[in-house]
Scaffold this active site. Structure first.
Site, short mmCIF file in Angstrom:
data_model
loop_
_atom_site.label_atom_id
_atom_site.label_comp_id
_atom_site.label_asym_id
_atom_site.label_seq_id
_atom_site.Cartn_x
_atom_site.Cartn_y
_atom_site.Cartn_z
N TRP A 371 0.82 -1.22 0.00
CA TRP A 371 0.00 0.00 0.00
C TRP A 371 0.85 1.26 0.00
CZ3 TRP A 371 -1.72 2.79 4.91
CH2 TRP A 371 -0.75 2.68 5.93
N ASP A 372 2.15 1.10 0.28
CA ASP A 372 3.06 2.25 0.30
C ASP A 372 2.89 3.09 -0.96
OD1 ASP A 372 3.93 0.04 1.88
OD2 ASP A 372 5.89 0.95 2.14
N GLU A 501 0.84 -2.69 12.44
CA GLU A 501 1.17 -4.11 12.42
C GLU A 501 1.49 -4.68 13.79
OE1 GLU A 501 3.96 -4.88 9.26
OE2 GLU A 501 2.37 -4.63 7.76
N LYS A 614 2.57 0.47 16.30
CA LYS A 614 3.82 0.53 15.56
C LYS A 614 3.93 1.80 14.73
CE LYS A 614 6.18 -2.04 11.86
NZ LYS A 614 6.03 -3.10 10.85
N GLN A 615 2.79 2.24 14.20
CA GLN A 615 2.85 3.30 13.18
C GLN A 615 1.52 4.03 13.09
OE1 GLN A 615 2.90 -0.38 10.54
NE2 GLN A 615 2.61 1.26 9.04
#
Ligand code: BGC
Length: 783
Positions: A371-372, A501, A614-615
């Site tokens: 998806w980046d 994640e 995580k993000q």
């Protein structure tokens, strides 16, 4: 993330320079100096082919989309687990060139090297190495080697190797090699996977050395894909005729070219290298294509290829460059340009290929597309190079059939589910909790597509491909969840993984539910548009997709009733239903050396049971749809996620920086932005050797344009909300919008907008409408 490193390379506006031959940092530098054109990628390795081992270097040459496949061995496989791996295959190397100076082999490991520099010219798209070498017996030569991967000719890479004898006249011999005994490192450097590619995977079908050329053709044992490559050689300078000899073995072909060099006069070898694959043509055409493409590129010659390279890069920078001025801004300026350069290099432009999370700069993540591309990279191209954005969307469209098959495997009778990791369009992720469960990829692709449509106004694309993608992705959202009584009949989506994640297989991931709802809304909007503007097109889609407008009643019901987790006491949107129940994270229990590598050091269950992230996850959704949230809501949520987010993914800080701008936390925004701008150049994650972090690189652009300048395009309204970091005097960038090119300069107290191309443009500064007409039309707004 170690952000306290001093700059690794000298700070300069338009180049990255290495000032000494540095073997210790070779692996990292190979990524820094990697070149690609979205099709061919080559790592910044040396022509001398020093023998680096698995921990210190990786010769790497790649072609976008060219992968090898092996059977995946699972300890316990699920129904629907991908059976075959896809790994971007490391291909035969043709850069290798050894130079004999009056019989002595040039190597920087012997003799004396002075005046060494290796420079990546960001403006030109050229890598240049310069040095003066004195051989052990005292022969002195100046060496200048230039390399490019051509944007003009996608199959071509070129090297210009110049040797000037400084204190003698004598023989100069170039030995050029085609090295086909190549294997990937991935398996050896990634202990958590148990699949290949193991060993050499290309089986040679043809290897030839004739006249001034070396040729190779080989087939990948598992995927069956066929690669052809070749290299042509031409020397200039020196006395008398060039003496050529060649030989070919099974996995190796060589060509030696000897000329009599004269003191003070340059002798040059031009190598033109071509890669082609049967993804673009019938296998029987490959040899002739390689030969003819080499003929064409050889006729142009290195100088012409370099000229067109500079012109191409010039056009890119003309729109994409961002200039910042102010205190200590030089290092950030360099970071921005380095990041943009790699983004430009990495994107597939042929509609058949996407963009790897590591571009084409290394074997990291096996070259997979994630998806980046859609959430981080594509928006940059939408606003600067819409044709490239379109090609990346074309790639997804080209894989829609595989996505449909995948949806069936997952039990959805209609619609398409795009893969979390892929090269050929099929799912390649072997661990579904961190892979297929990231259903949000469907909505991410739909989001990027909608952004493209709004910003470009390309209605033709909506009709041709866009509506189909929107409908097919929406259908999966309409099937995956249910209206749950226990949640007041709201629509819930369970057992998915959001972007974060460390929280896996959760119920009602806020980001997923939000993006799914907007995906449904966009699909409905597309159908509505076609119904009133092009009923024929809609009829075709209905027939082809067996789609009925009845489905839209369900879509609307879901849109109206989507459930979002909400914590009353803190008045925030938790990451998912279970987030607030999880155990608070106590970093002091984690030894420092393990902190950034949780999955490598702890069982997934230990990680998932903690309340941390995580993000950027919910925060990303709030940035993308910021118009749906009040400032107060954004602040509360930002403050909350600020506490629990570890930023262990490179995809995180740039997003926090953007939301920090939205809520006026300008200092924090600046810190996040600075980390994003220098992340790869200073190797904050200590893993740059494996390849670039393309998403973050694009995130740097977003952090300025969508962050500091507050650009959003929502409901086809282009909006700015400009701010200026305290340390800066000004910054300038350009964006394309519905055929117009707008230049924006934000300085202390004002923002200036100039229409550079196009007849007119309408946009908003906050709620104020601004219309500019005619080239040069200008508006200055006090801020
Ligand atoms: C991130 C993902 C990302 C992937 C590839 C992972 O570490 O968590 O969001 O897509 O890296 O960049």
């Amino acid at each position: 993330m170690n952000i306290n490193k001093p700059p690794i390379y000298p700070v300069e506006p338009w180049a990255i320079t290495e000032l000494s031959f540095n073997k210790e940092d070779n692996y990292r530098n190979e990524t820094t100096f990697a070149l690609s054109n979205g099709y061919i990628g080559t790592r910044g390795t040396y022509e001398e082919a020093y023998p680096f081992d698995i921990d210190t270097g990786l010769e790497g040459n790649f072609v976008n989309g060219f992968y090898e496949s092996e059977e995946i061995r699972y300890g316990e496989a699920n129904f629907g687990s991908p059976l075959h791996s896809q790994s971007l295959l490391n291909l035969p190397n043709m850069k290798e060139t050894r130079v004999y100076v009056a019989g002595e082999l040039f190597t920087m490991e012997e003799g004396e090297t002075e005046g060494y520099s290796r420079k990546l010219y960001l403006k030109d798209g050229v890598l240049e190495r310069k040095l003066i070498w004195t051989s052990p017996s005292g022969k002195k030569v100046q060496i200048v080697i230039k390399r490019l991967v051509s944007f003009e000719m996608k199959n071509i890479m070129a090297i210009c190797y110049e040797v000037t004898p400084l204190n003698f006249s004598g023989e100069i011999t170039f030995t050029s090699r085609l090295q086909a005994d190549v294997e990937n490192h991935t398996r050896k450097t990634n202990p958590i996977v148990d699949y290949g590619p193991f060993g050499r995977r290309l089986e040679p079908l043809r290897i030839v050395a004739e006249k001034n050329r070396l040729y190779y053709r080989g087939i990948a044992k598992g995927s069956g894909l066929i690669l052809a490559c070749g290299c042509s050689h031409k020397t200039t300078g020196g006395d008398g005729a060039v003496r050529i000899s060649q030989e070919a073995d099974e996995l190796d072909a060589q060509m030696s070219l000897t000329v009599d060099g004269r003191q003070g006069e340059a002798v040059t070898l031009e190598k033109i290298i071509c890669y082609a694959t049967d993804l673009d043509m019938g296998p029987e055409q490959l040899d002739i294509f390689t030969e003819e493409t080499l003929n064409l590129a050889e006729r142009k010659g290195y100088a012409q290829l370099e000229k067109s390279q500079k012109e191409y890069l010039g056009r890119f920078w003309e729109t994409a460059d961002i200039q910042i001025r102010g205190k200590d801004s030089e290092a950030l300026q360099q970071g921005i340009r380095f990041n943009l350069f790699h983004i430009l290099q990495s994107a597939g432009r042929d509609g058949k290929t996407g963009m790897g999370a590591k571009g084409l700069s290394g074997e990291g993540y096996e070259g997979h597309y994630f998806w980046d591309t859609e959430m981080y990279v594509l928006p940059v191209f939408v606003y600067t190079e819409p044709d490239t954005a379109k090609k990346l969307l074309d790639y997804r469209y080209a894989t829609l059939e595989q996505a449909r098959q995948r949806a069936r495997i997952l039990g959805h009778e209609k619609g398409a589910l795009f893969p979390w990791r892929t090269i050929n369009g099929e799912e390649a992720s072997t661990y579904y909790p961190l892979g297929t469960a990231q259903y949000h990829i469907n909505a991410d692709i739909a989001y990027a597509l909608s952004l493209y449509l709004q910003v470009t106004g390309d209605v033709g694309y909506l009709k041709e491909k866009g509506a189909e993608i929107l409908i097919e992705t929406a259908r999966v959202w309409a099937d995956v969840g249910s209206f749950a009584d226990c949640k007041g009949g709201r629509y819930c989506i369970c057992s998915v993984t959001g972007p974060d994640e460390y929280n896996v297989l959760v119920d009602n991931n806020f980001y997923t539910n939000l993006m799914a709802r907007e995906n449904l809304r966009d699909a409905k909007g597309a159908v509505g548009y076609l119904a009133s503007h092009d009923p024929e097109c809609l009829d075709r889609l209905k027939r082809e997709l067996d789609f009925s407008e009845d489905e839209m009643r369900l879509w609307q019901k879901i849109i109206d009733n989507m459930y979002f987790p909400y914590d009353e006491s803190r008045q925030v949107y938790p990451l998912d239903d279970g987030f607030m129940m999880r155990k608070p994270w106590d970093e002091s229990r984690i030894p420092e050396e393990k902190r950034a590598w949780l999955y490598e050091n702890y069982h997934p269950l230990f990680i998932m049971r903690h309340r941390m992230s995580k993000q950027a996850d919910a925060i990303l959704g709030m940035y993308l749809h910021s118009h749906l949230f009040t400032q107060e809501e954004l602040k509360r949520n930002y403050d909350f996620y600020q506490e629990v987010t570890l930023h262990h993914s490179s995809l995180s800080t740039c997003i926090f920086g953007i939301v920090a701008c939205d809520i006026g936390y300008y200092d924090e925004a600046y810190t996040y932005f600075s980390q994003s701008a220098r992340m790869d150049l200073d190797d904050y994650h200590n893993n740059f050797y494996a390849g670039i972090h393309a998403a973050n690189m694009a995130g740097t652009w977003q952090a300025i344009v969508n962050g500091f300048a507050g650009v959003r395009c929502q409901h086809s309204r282009l909006r700015f909300c400009p701010s200026l970091p305290a340390d800066w005097e000004s910054y300038t960038f350009k964006i394309r919008y519905q055929g117009a090119l707008l230049k924006a300069t934000v300085s202390r107290g004002e923002a200036e907008f100039v229409l550079e191309e196009g007849e007119k443009i309408t946009f908003y500064i906050g709620e104020k409408e601004i219309a500019l007409e005619g080239r040069g039309g200008t508006h200055v707004e006090k801020i």
